[in-house]
Design a protein around this motif. Sequence first.
Motif, PDB file in Angstrom:
ATOM      1  N   GLU A 343      -7.424  -1.931   5.063  1.00 15.74           N
ATOM      2  CA  GLU A 343      -7.123  -0.693   5.772  1.00 15.74           C
ATOM      3  C   GLU A 343      -7.589   0.543   5.016  1.00 15.74           C
ATOM      4  O   GLU A 343      -7.702   1.634   5.591  1.00 15.74           O
ATOM      5  CB  GLU A 343      -5.628  -0.595   6.045  1.00 15.74           C
ATOM      6  CG  GLU A 343      -5.122  -1.629   7.047  1.00 15.74           C
ATOM      7  CD  GLU A 343      -3.677  -1.420   7.418  1.00 15.74           C
ATOM      8  OE1 GLU A 343      -2.969  -0.706   6.674  1.00 15.74           O
ATOM      9  OE2 GLU A 343      -3.225  -1.973   8.452  1.00 15.74           O
ATOM     10  N   ASP A 344      -7.901   0.382   3.718  1.00 18.29           N
ATOM     11  CA  ASP A 344      -8.313   1.547   2.916  1.00 18.29           C
ATOM     12  C   ASP A 344      -9.821   1.784   2.963  1.00 18.29           C
ATOM     13  O   ASP A 344     -10.264   2.915   3.117  1.00 18.29           O
ATOM     14  CB  ASP A 344      -7.868   1.357   1.457  1.00 18.29           C
ATOM     15  CG  ASP A 344      -6.355   1.350   1.322  1.00 18.29           C
ATOM     16  OD1 ASP A 344      -5.707   2.227   1.931  1.00 18.29           O
ATOM     17  OD2 ASP A 344      -5.821   0.482   0.623  1.00 18.29           O
ATOM     18  N   CYS A 345     -10.619   0.702   2.871  1.00 16.11           N
ATOM     19  CA  CYS A 345     -12.082   0.888   2.841  1.00 16.11           C
ATOM     20  C   CYS A 345     -12.799   0.257   4.027  1.00 16.11           C
ATOM     21  O   CYS A 345     -14.005   0.448   4.200  1.00 16.11           O
ATOM     22  CB  CYS A 345     -12.666   0.351   1.538  1.00 16.11           C
ATOM     23  SG  CYS A 345     -12.635  -1.465   1.398  1.00 16.11           S
ATOM     24  N   CYS A 385     -12.175  -2.066  -3.101  1.00 17.61           N
ATOM     25  CA  CYS A 385     -11.592  -0.763  -3.441  1.00 17.61           C
ATOM     26  C   CYS A 385     -10.250  -0.861  -4.155  1.00 17.61           C
ATOM     27  O   CYS A 385      -9.700   0.157  -4.590  1.00 17.61           O
ATOM     28  CB  CYS A 385     -11.434   0.087  -2.176  1.00 17.61           C
ATOM     29  SG  CYS A 385     -10.121  -0.507  -1.061  1.00 17.61           S
ATOM     30  N   GLY A 386      -9.707  -2.051  -4.258  1.00 22.31           N
ATOM     31  CA  GLY A 386      -8.413  -2.215  -4.906  1.00 22.31           C
ATOM     32  C   GLY A 386      -7.230  -1.923  -4.007  1.00 22.31           C
ATOM     33  O   GLY A 386      -6.079  -1.910  -4.455  1.00 22.31           O
ATOM     34  N   GLY A 387      -7.489  -1.693  -2.693  1.00 18.32           N
ATOM     35  CA  GLY A 387      -6.414  -1.398  -1.753  1.00 18.32           C
ATOM     36  C   GLY A 387      -5.470  -2.582  -1.564  1.00 18.32           C
ATOM     37  O   GLY A 387      -5.859  -3.748  -1.721  1.00 18.32           O
ATOM     38  N   LEU A 388      -4.221  -2.257  -1.197  1.00 17.46           N
ATOM     39  CA  LEU A 388      -3.200  -3.302  -1.058  1.00 17.46           C
ATOM     40  C   LEU A 388      -2.822  -3.605   0.394  1.00 17.46           C
ATOM     41  O   LEU A 388      -2.019  -4.497   0.648  1.00 17.46           O
ATOM     42  CB  LEU A 388      -1.933  -2.870  -1.818  1.00 17.46           C
ATOM     43  CG  LEU A 388      -2.104  -2.621  -3.330  1.00 17.46           C
ATOM     44  CD1 LEU A 388      -0.786  -2.149  -3.930  1.00 17.46           C
ATOM     45  CD2 LEU A 388      -2.600  -3.875  -4.029  1.00 17.46           C
ATOM     46  N   SER A 389      -3.398  -2.847   1.331  1.00 14.70           N
ATOM     47  CA  SER A 389      -3.018  -3.025   2.740  1.00 14.70           C
ATOM     48  C   SER A 389      -4.113  -3.768   3.491  1.00 14.70           C
ATOM     49  O   SER A 389      -5.274  -3.339   3.507  1.00 14.70           O
ATOM     50  CB  SER A 389      -2.782  -1.662   3.401  1.00 14.70           C
ATOM     51  OG  SER A 389      -1.728  -0.979   2.763  1.00 14.70           O
TER      52      SER A 389
END
Length: 613
Positions: A343-345, A385-389
């Motif tokens: 959801e972030d990238c 990106c390291g996003g968690l969602s």
Amino acid sequence: MSVKVAQVVPLRRLPRTKGVFDYEVPAQAIVEVGDLVQIPFKSSLVEGIVFDIKTGEATIKNLKSIGNTLIPGCANRRQLSLIFWLANYSGVSLATAAKLVLPFKPTSRFIISPIKNKPIIKDKAGLKPINIIFSSLSAKEQVVDSLVKQVINRGQQVLLLVPEISLITEWTNRFKNNLVVSYSGNEKTSNSRSAWRDIRSGQAKIIIGTRAVLWLNYFNLGGIIIDQAENESFIQSEQNPRYDTLMVANYLAKLWSASLAQISPAPRLENWQAVQKGNQGWQEISAVSAKLKVIDLKTSRRVFKSGLISAELKTTVDKVLSRGKKILLYLNRRGGATSSTCEDCGLVAICPQCQRSLVQSNNQNELVCFHCDYKQNVVIPCPHCGGLSVNYAGGGIGKLALEAKKLWPSAKILTLEDKFNESQTNLANQADIILGSRTAVRAVANMPLAMSVLVRADAELLLPEFRSVERLWQLTRYLTLQSAELVVQTSNPDHYLWSSLMTRDLALFYRSEMRLRKKYLYPPLVKLIRFTCQNKIEKSAQKQAGSLVDILKKSLPPDAEIIGPYPDYYRLRSTNWRWHILIKHALNYEPANLWPLLPDDVIIDNNPWFILS
């Protein structure tokens, strides 16, 4: 010096341009057209079928001689004509096509004599093709019984073609008091030989089988009946020679002057149109079908957020279960979620082997590719990106099963998404709710259902294949044969498919579909050919396809349309990358002149059922 020269087709893999090979017939040998003989070929002895024998002066010095006759009368002249036609139609060598007529390897213990009593072929030129649309299984069975008896009473053999091996037993049991032989091509060698011998001798009167049975040596074929003629299992598309069973059956019927009947709940559009043009008409019997309920997903509330089951569907299922009746929930998607996106990238999880979207597994701990069987653990945080969602979008059979278990915890729920086997039918008999894809449909075949549900009809309605609506039409018509009610969840409630089902107006569907075919120029307005280039390196397959386009541009008529090259929908098949070229050409154009121009590793699919894969 006058000699007999036999033109023999070796039963070996050969380039498509290779045909017959000349061999001298020894002076004392008895060799006839259709015999399976042993011939010296290259550096070994191989089997071959005699296609012709000519007498005259030898024009080639040191002509090799035919060896032993392995099976006299292995193929009759009608079979040889059929093989010539198939090789020319499908763009394969005579050798590749000829392999179909011998379903087993001959041995010294398999001894068979020539046919002594030649069959008497009765004149049936006045018989017209029979085209029947059925809306109940019992009505279909009565029609088939009648058609079989008509041919048997003429003293001839009748061939009943079925799309699936599992259907052979059902029909064999129905005719068990007659001289019945079944054949699918998957029998043990001994059973295959026995069936071949009984059909060839005329001892078998009723022959029941899948498409492989078309190529056997009939004694006196008088009628061909095609059950579920719309079924795509009648299309041989995975290996050479590629063909449509309905086309082959039509040609075979003409060779034998045999009656031909196609029986279907939902005929193919091309067949519907051809019959209508020929003024033969389709006869609809038992025009009673299931009650239809269409649920508009744009307005109907879902039971669970982003779920698959609407509140309206839940209420309908509750009523059926309260009566102790059986339900089919159909969804043509495997796994839990059909895509996984950061959801972030916006990174979408893609299979590294075949570039398809990875699907969340049923246990939700893995991402899997159901095409090439690649698996990996769910990766959090996002490797990009390291996003968690992570957004798990869509829904497959796994997600549907979880919802069903929450909503109906006391019901016996059976989930089917693997390849079909007969044990699944026994399991389905014991279940209250059967959910799955087309495997589940096969498992409940001929089983009375109170309700069948298309959970996400749009998933198939909107597939990017020109036959996608027709395929869904055939599925829904088939389900109405055994269901008291058909429920459809869709965001397109006004689609002509549902209107034709609601009004029980078959012609409405075909007229509507024909308008789209005319608009975008697809069969039956034109004919199609698909050429496929494949290679273990994708760029090599793409490059070969590009070179092939250059060849085709010089050879095709000006009104032909070339589409592509384009990648296969699944990109990777086994270990090969595939690229396609699609040709649209006029109905009166004969493409066989193209075959010699093509490299031998190019796959030819004349009149393909699918264009993207």
